[in-house]
Scaffold this active site. Structure first.
Site, short mmCIF file in Angstrom:
data_model
loop_
_atom_site.label_atom_id
_atom_site.label_comp_id
_atom_site.label_asym_id
_atom_site.label_seq_id
_atom_site.Cartn_x
_atom_site.Cartn_y
_atom_site.Cartn_z
N LYS A 149 50.94 40.95 7.46
CA LYS A 149 52.01 39.94 7.36
C LYS A 149 51.85 39.07 6.11
O LYS A 149 52.80 38.87 5.35
CB LYS A 149 52.00 39.02 8.60
CG LYS A 149 52.18 39.75 9.92
CD LYS A 149 52.14 38.80 11.12
CE LYS A 149 50.81 38.10 11.32
NZ LYS A 149 49.66 38.98 11.63
N ARG A 153 54.54 32.88 17.86
CA ARG A 153 53.52 33.76 18.41
C ARG A 153 53.50 33.73 19.94
O ARG A 153 52.70 34.45 20.53
CB ARG A 153 52.16 33.28 17.92
CG ARG A 153 51.46 34.21 16.96
CD ARG A 153 50.24 33.48 16.49
NE ARG A 153 49.21 34.29 15.97
CZ ARG A 153 48.97 34.45 14.68
NH1 ARG A 153 49.77 33.92 13.77
NH2 ARG A 153 47.92 35.13 14.28
N ARG A 193 38.72 42.10 4.52
CA ARG A 193 39.64 41.05 4.06
C ARG A 193 38.90 39.93 3.35
O ARG A 193 37.86 39.46 3.79
CB ARG A 193 40.43 40.48 5.24
CG ARG A 193 41.26 39.26 4.84
CD ARG A 193 42.48 39.05 5.70
NE ARG A 193 42.16 38.61 7.04
CZ ARG A 193 43.10 38.34 7.97
NH1 ARG A 193 44.39 38.46 7.67
NH2 ARG A 193 42.75 37.96 9.16
N ARG A 225 37.08 35.08 6.00
CA ARG A 225 37.52 34.09 7.00
C ARG A 225 36.54 34.02 8.15
O ARG A 225 36.06 35.04 8.61
CB ARG A 225 38.91 34.47 7.50
CG ARG A 225 40.00 33.57 6.96
CD ARG A 225 41.35 34.09 7.27
NE ARG A 225 41.60 34.19 8.70
CZ ARG A 225 42.75 34.59 9.23
NH1 ARG A 225 43.74 34.94 8.42
NH2 ARG A 225 42.91 34.65 10.52
N ARG A 232 41.38 38.30 19.22
CA ARG A 232 42.71 38.01 18.67
C ARG A 232 43.69 39.15 18.96
O ARG A 232 44.88 38.93 19.19
CB ARG A 232 42.60 37.72 17.18
CG ARG A 232 42.01 36.32 16.94
CD ARG A 232 41.37 36.16 15.57
NE ARG A 232 42.27 36.45 14.48
CZ ARG A 232 41.88 36.91 13.30
NH1 ARG A 232 40.60 37.11 13.05
NH2 ARG A 232 42.76 37.14 12.37
P1 ADP Z 1 46.17 36.65 11.30
O1 ADP Z 1 47.01 36.73 10.05
O2 ADP Z 1 44.89 37.37 11.15
O3 ADP Z 1 46.92 37.03 12.52
P2 ADP Z 1 46.63 33.80 11.13
O4 ADP Z 1 46.15 33.24 9.85
O5 ADP Z 1 48.09 34.02 11.29
O6 ADP Z 1 45.80 35.13 11.45
O7 ADP Z 1 46.15 32.89 12.35
C1 ADP Z 1 44.81 32.51 12.47
C2 ADP Z 1 44.66 31.65 13.71
O8 ADP Z 1 45.47 30.47 13.58
C3 ADP Z 1 45.12 32.28 15.01
O9 ADP Z 1 44.10 33.07 15.61
C4 ADP Z 1 45.46 31.05 15.85
O10 ADP Z 1 44.30 30.43 16.34
C5 ADP Z 1 46.06 30.11 14.80
N1 ADP Z 1 47.52 30.25 14.69
C6 ADP Z 1 48.22 30.62 13.58
N2 ADP Z 1 49.54 30.63 13.82
C7 ADP Z 1 49.68 30.28 15.13
C8 ADP Z 1 50.81 30.13 16.00
N3 ADP Z 1 52.07 30.34 15.57
N4 ADP Z 1 50.57 29.75 17.27
C9 ADP Z 1 49.33 29.51 17.72
N5 ADP Z 1 48.23 29.65 16.97
C10 ADP Z 1 48.40 30.02 15.68
P1 ADP Z 2 47.87 39.53 8.52
O1 ADP Z 2 48.46 38.39 7.73
O2 ADP Z 2 48.89 40.29 9.30
O3 ADP Z 2 46.71 39.11 9.37
P2 ADP Z 2 46.87 40.48 5.94
O4 ADP Z 2 48.08 40.57 5.08
O5 ADP Z 2 45.92 39.39 5.71
O6 ADP Z 2 47.28 40.59 7.50
O7 ADP Z 2 46.12 41.89 5.81
C1 ADP Z 2 44.88 42.13 6.49
C2 ADP Z 2 43.94 42.90 5.56
O8 ADP Z 2 44.45 44.21 5.35
C3 ADP Z 2 43.80 42.27 4.18
O9 ADP Z 2 42.49 42.52 3.73
C4 ADP Z 2 44.83 43.03 3.33
O10 ADP Z 2 44.47 43.09 1.95
C5 ADP Z 2 44.77 44.42 3.95
N1 ADP Z 2 46.05 45.14 3.93
C6 ADP Z 2 47.29 44.60 4.07
N2 ADP Z 2 48.23 45.56 4.03
C7 ADP Z 2 47.57 46.74 3.88
C8 ADP Z 2 47.99 48.12 3.77
N3 ADP Z 2 49.28 48.47 3.83
N4 ADP Z 2 47.03 49.06 3.63
C9 ADP Z 2 45.72 48.72 3.58
N5 ADP Z 2 45.26 47.44 3.68
C10 ADP Z 2 46.17 46.47 3.82
#
Ligand code: ADP
Ligand code: ADP
Ligand code: ZN
Length: 212
Positions: free
Chosen positions: A13, A88, A123, A156, A167
């Site tokens: 995302k 979410r 990541r 992270r 998660r």
């Molecule tokens: P990822 O991209 O790996 O899914 P995020 O950066 O979006 O992780 O979120 C990291 C953490 O921040 C989540 O595990 C949660 O604790 C919190 N968080 C982020 N967005 C939300 C949301 N919309 N509602 C509740 N918790 C959130």
């Molecule tokens: P989210 O915001 O959904 O948690 P991220 O965009 O941070 O996910 O992506 C999670 C990890 O996967 C990062 O290390 C990113 O560079 C990698 N990644 C994202 N898209 C791809 C893809 N299409 N193929 C391989 N690795 C990817």
């Protein structure tokens, strides 16, 4: 154009949001990045969110809705925005709808759980702007430094294998149901997440009718 990016943790995302900002000329609102910034700055929101985030649990809906409502009201969102990682929960989706936040497309980046761990262990995120990289799939141009702002990138705190599993379970239990919620409104667009980053961007642009 108001977009939501849905998908499991690690689906891509944040990566796609950064690319779509450029292609669509609208800002991305990442609640995860906003919360990490709040923690780094020691704000009240940060204090409320920290223990949930460290444990891989969702931050309470009222905290999230407060920061999102404030952000979408800012002038740079007037031509549209990308919601990355929010809503979410069903309660968050219903609250956005009740506040009259119009949504045009909900893009769900589809990915199998088995792919996620490799993504998370590789990541690296920018400690300043939140941009997301991967040591193999999407490395920074200069080792350890963000391409966008030059700040240090880091692992992270919640990207440990145990927290990632938690998660993922939270995603399946609380977030996945949003696909049905938005499908019922005719807004859901599914995109295959296990392909090259640029191909996913193309597919998203096509499915939202913004191919340039
Ligand atoms: P990822 O991209 O790996 O899914 P995020 O950066 O979006 O992780 O979120 C990291 C953490 O921040 C989540 O595990 C949660 O604790 C919190 N968080 C982020 N967005 C939300 C949301 N919309 N509602 C509740 N918790 C959130
Ligand atoms: P989210 O915001 O959904 O948690 P991220 O965009 O941070 O996910 O992506 C999670 C990890 O996967 C990062 O290390 C990113 O560079 C990698 N990644 C994202 N898209 C791809 C893809 N299409 N193929 C391989 N690795 C990817
Ligand atoms: Zn940066």
């Amino acid at each position: 154009m108001n977009l939501i990016l849905l998908g499991a943790p690690g689906a891509g995302k944040g990566t796609q949001a950064e690319l779509l900002i450029e292609k669509l000329g609208i800002p991305s609102i990442s609640t995860g990045n906003m919360l990490r910034e709040a923690i780094a700055n020691g704000t009240e929101t940060g204090l409320k969110a920290k223990s949930y985030m460290d444990n891989g649990l969702l931050v309470p809906d009222e905290v999230i809705l407060g920061i999102v409502a404030e952000r979408v009201a800012q002038p740079d969102c007037s031509r549209g925005f990308i919601l990355d990682g929010v809503p979410r929960t069903l309660a968050q989706a219903e609250a956005l709808e009740a506040k009259g936040v119009r949504i045009d497309h909900v893009v769900s980046i589809e990915i199998d759980d088995s792919v996620i761990e490799g993504r998370m262990t590789g990541r690296r995120v920018c400690t300043k702007c939140g941009a997301s990289y991967h040591i193999v799939a999407n490395p920074t141009k200069i080792e350890g430094k963000c391409d966008l702002c030059g700040s240090d990138v880091a692992i992270r705190k919640d990207d440990t294998p145990e927290t990632v599993q938690k998660r993922l379970a939270v995603y399946h239990a609380q977030t996945e149901v949003l696909k049905d919620f938005y499908a019922a409104r005719g807004l859901l667009r599914l995109v295959e997440g296990n392909q090259a980053i640029a191909k996913i961007t193309d597919e998203i642009l096509e499915k939202i009718g913004a191919r340039v």
